[in-house]
Design a protein around this motif. Structure first.
Motif, mmCIF file in Angstrom:
data_model
loop_
_atom_site.group_PDB
_atom_site.id
_atom_site.type_symbol
_atom_site.label_atom_id
_atom_site.label_comp_id
_atom_site.label_asym_id
_atom_site.label_seq_id
_atom_site.Cartn_x
_atom_site.Cartn_y
_atom_site.Cartn_z
ATOM 1 N N MET A 1 -1.032 -1.626 7.367
ATOM 2 C CA MET A 1 -2.068 -2.560 6.933
ATOM 3 C C MET A 1 -2.717 -2.096 5.638
ATOM 4 N N PHE A 2 -2.841 -0.768 5.447
ATOM 5 C CA PHE A 2 -3.551 -0.261 4.287
ATOM 6 C C PHE A 2 -2.609 0.418 3.301
ATOM 7 N N SER A 3 -1.388 -0.091 3.153
ATOM 8 C CA SER A 3 -0.434 0.537 2.238
ATOM 9 C C SER A 3 -0.718 0.192 0.783
ATOM 10 N N TYR A 4 -1.252 -0.998 0.525
ATOM 11 C CA TYR A 4 -1.444 -1.453 -0.855
ATOM 12 C C TYR A 4 -2.616 -0.737 -1.511
ATOM 13 N N ARG A 5 -2.378 -0.220 -2.728
ATOM 14 C CA ARG A 5 -3.438 0.384 -3.533
ATOM 15 C C ARG A 5 -3.334 -0.209 -4.938
ATOM 16 N N HIS A 6 -4.397 -0.862 -5.385
ATOM 17 C CA HIS A 6 -4.326 -1.519 -6.690
ATOM 18 C C HIS A 6 -4.246 -0.524 -7.831
ATOM 19 N N GLY A 7 -4.593 0.742 -7.573
ATOM 20 C CA GLY A 7 -4.497 1.744 -8.623
ATOM 21 C C GLY A 7 -3.110 1.847 -9.230
ATOM 22 N N PHE A 8 -2.071 1.529 -8.445
ATOM 23 C CA PHE A 8 -0.708 1.554 -8.969
ATOM 24 C C PHE A 8 -0.471 0.438 -9.986
ATOM 25 N N HIS A 9 -1.262 -0.638 -9.907
ATOM 26 C CA HIS A 9 -0.993 -1.836 -10.696
ATOM 27 C C HIS A 9 -2.074 -2.152 -11.722
ATOM 28 N N ALA A 10 -3.097 -1.316 -11.788
ATOM 29 C CA ALA A 10 -4.243 -1.598 -12.662
ATOM 30 C C ALA A 10 -3.820 -1.762 -14.111
ATOM 31 N N GLY A 11 -4.322 -2.828 -14.735
ATOM 32 C CA GLY A 11 -4.042 -3.074 -16.142
ATOM 33 C C GLY A 11 -2.697 -3.703 -16.419
ATOM 34 N N ASP A 173 -8.408 -12.502 -4.280
ATOM 35 C CA ASP A 173 -7.147 -11.957 -4.795
ATOM 36 C C ASP A 173 -6.632 -10.833 -3.901
ATOM 37 N N PRO A 174 -6.191 -11.176 -2.679
ATOM 38 C CA PRO A 174 -5.607 -10.166 -1.800
ATOM 39 C C PRO A 174 -4.267 -9.693 -2.336
ATOM 40 N N SER A 175 -3.713 -8.662 -1.709
ATOM 41 C CA SER A 175 -2.427 -8.136 -2.165
ATOM 42 C C SER A 175 -1.277 -9.069 -1.820
ATOM 43 N N PHE A 176 -1.439 -9.897 -0.801
ATOM 44 C CA PHE A 176 -0.397 -10.791 -0.296
ATOM 45 C C PHE A 176 0.806 -10.028 0.250
ATOM 46 N N GLU A 177 0.629 -8.754 0.561
ATOM 47 C CA GLU A 177 1.709 -8.017 1.218
ATOM 48 C C GLU A 177 1.822 -8.416 2.686
#
Length: 302
Positions: A1-11, A173-177
């Protein structure tokens, strides 16, 4: 459930589209003297270092804000929508070197007015990101205008609309994963429109070959039409490079193709936004495009 981290995609290119539009919508709402309330249902950590392990591992900012900042488009005077967004990002990098990227909470916070007293509500469930967000919020100058909750943003939204001033913006804007996110976005918008039909709503979504991803824009358009409200759908596709490296899947130890396109759907958008995006997106595609399939699209109605 908590795998997504926006830090990987920032910018990345999706953040460029999302935050460029977010700035434009906020500027429009703030042309009137009445206070506004902004609700960010999936706030993330709020602020990101582009030289961190997260951002450095994926390198997605290189095809987004880094490329845009280094382009002639930034140096020679871009379209006002692009220029306004870039100026805001520069404000977080006053030494002239691009190190920090502001997530949506800090994009909004940078524009909050003390008079009238605008409000910002932030929701984030991820335990690590929620803790990081709390630390970042504590350093905000206008911290008393910001509320943060480690709660489900879809549920938390219900108690905040309509806001006291009857003017505001909801950003979803959820991760939609998780596939159910697509259904929950539609349900949240449907419920919020009943409570607050004159509010502004902005949904970010990935453009991917998944039935739910194709169905969501159609669902949101239907909801807007049923409510008798204007709508706008804008898409940015940077294309697929012939030798595009796979991006890491946060927390899973595997790799997958990187996201090449995303879109934003707005209900009750600024009346000038569609025309502005039709001028701003073509040069953005030229700068950020990297291969086959480059495209942009702006549709609106209502």
């Amino acid at each position: 459930m908590f795998s997504y981290r926006h830090g990987f995609h920032a910018g990345n290119h999706a953040d460029v589209l999302k935050h460029l539009v977010l700035v434009a919508v906020l500027r429009h709402l703030m042309t009137k003297p009445t206070a506004i309330t902004v609700v960010d249902t999936h706030a993330g950590a709020g602020l990101y270092r582009l030289d961190s392990d997260f951002a450095g591992t994926s390198g997605e900012a290189a095809d987004g804000i880094v490329k845009l900042m280094a382009s002639p488009l930034a140096a020679e005077g871009a379209h006002p929508l692009v220029a306004d967004y870039l100026d805001l990002v520069r404000g977080f990098n006053r030494e002239g070197r691009l190190k920090i990227y502001p997530g949506s909470p800090f994009v909004v916070h940078a524009l909050l007015r003390r008079e009238p007293r605008d409000r910002l509500w932030l929701f984030e469930l991820h335990p690590t990101d929620s803790k990081a967000l709390a630390g970042h919020v504590a350093q905000m100058e206008k911290v008393r205008q910001v509320g943060q909750k480690r709660e489900d943003g879809f549920e938390g939204l219900k108690a905040l609309v309509p806001p006291p001033s009857r003017r505001g913006l909801v950003l979803i804007d959820p991760s939609f994963e998780i596939k159910t996110d697509y259904t929950r976005v539609g349900a949240a918008i449907q419920d919020a429109l009943k409570r607050f039909p004159t509010g502004s709503y902005m949904v970010w979504m990935p453009v991917i070959p998944r039935p739910e991803a194709h169905a969501l824009p159609r669902r949101l358009k239907t909801l807007a039409q049923q409510a008798g409200r204007p709508w706008l759908h804008a898409m940015l596709h940077i294309g697929q490079a012939d030798e595009a490296p796979a991006a890491p899947l946060a927390g899973a130890g595997v790799r997958r193709p990187g996201l090449t396109a995303s879109s934003v759907f707005l209900i009750n958008p600024p009346h000038t936004l569609a025309a502005g995006l039709r001028e701003a997106l073509p040069p953005l595609v030229e700068v950020l495009g990297r291969g086959r399939g480059q495209a942009w699209k702006v549709e609106n109605g209502g």
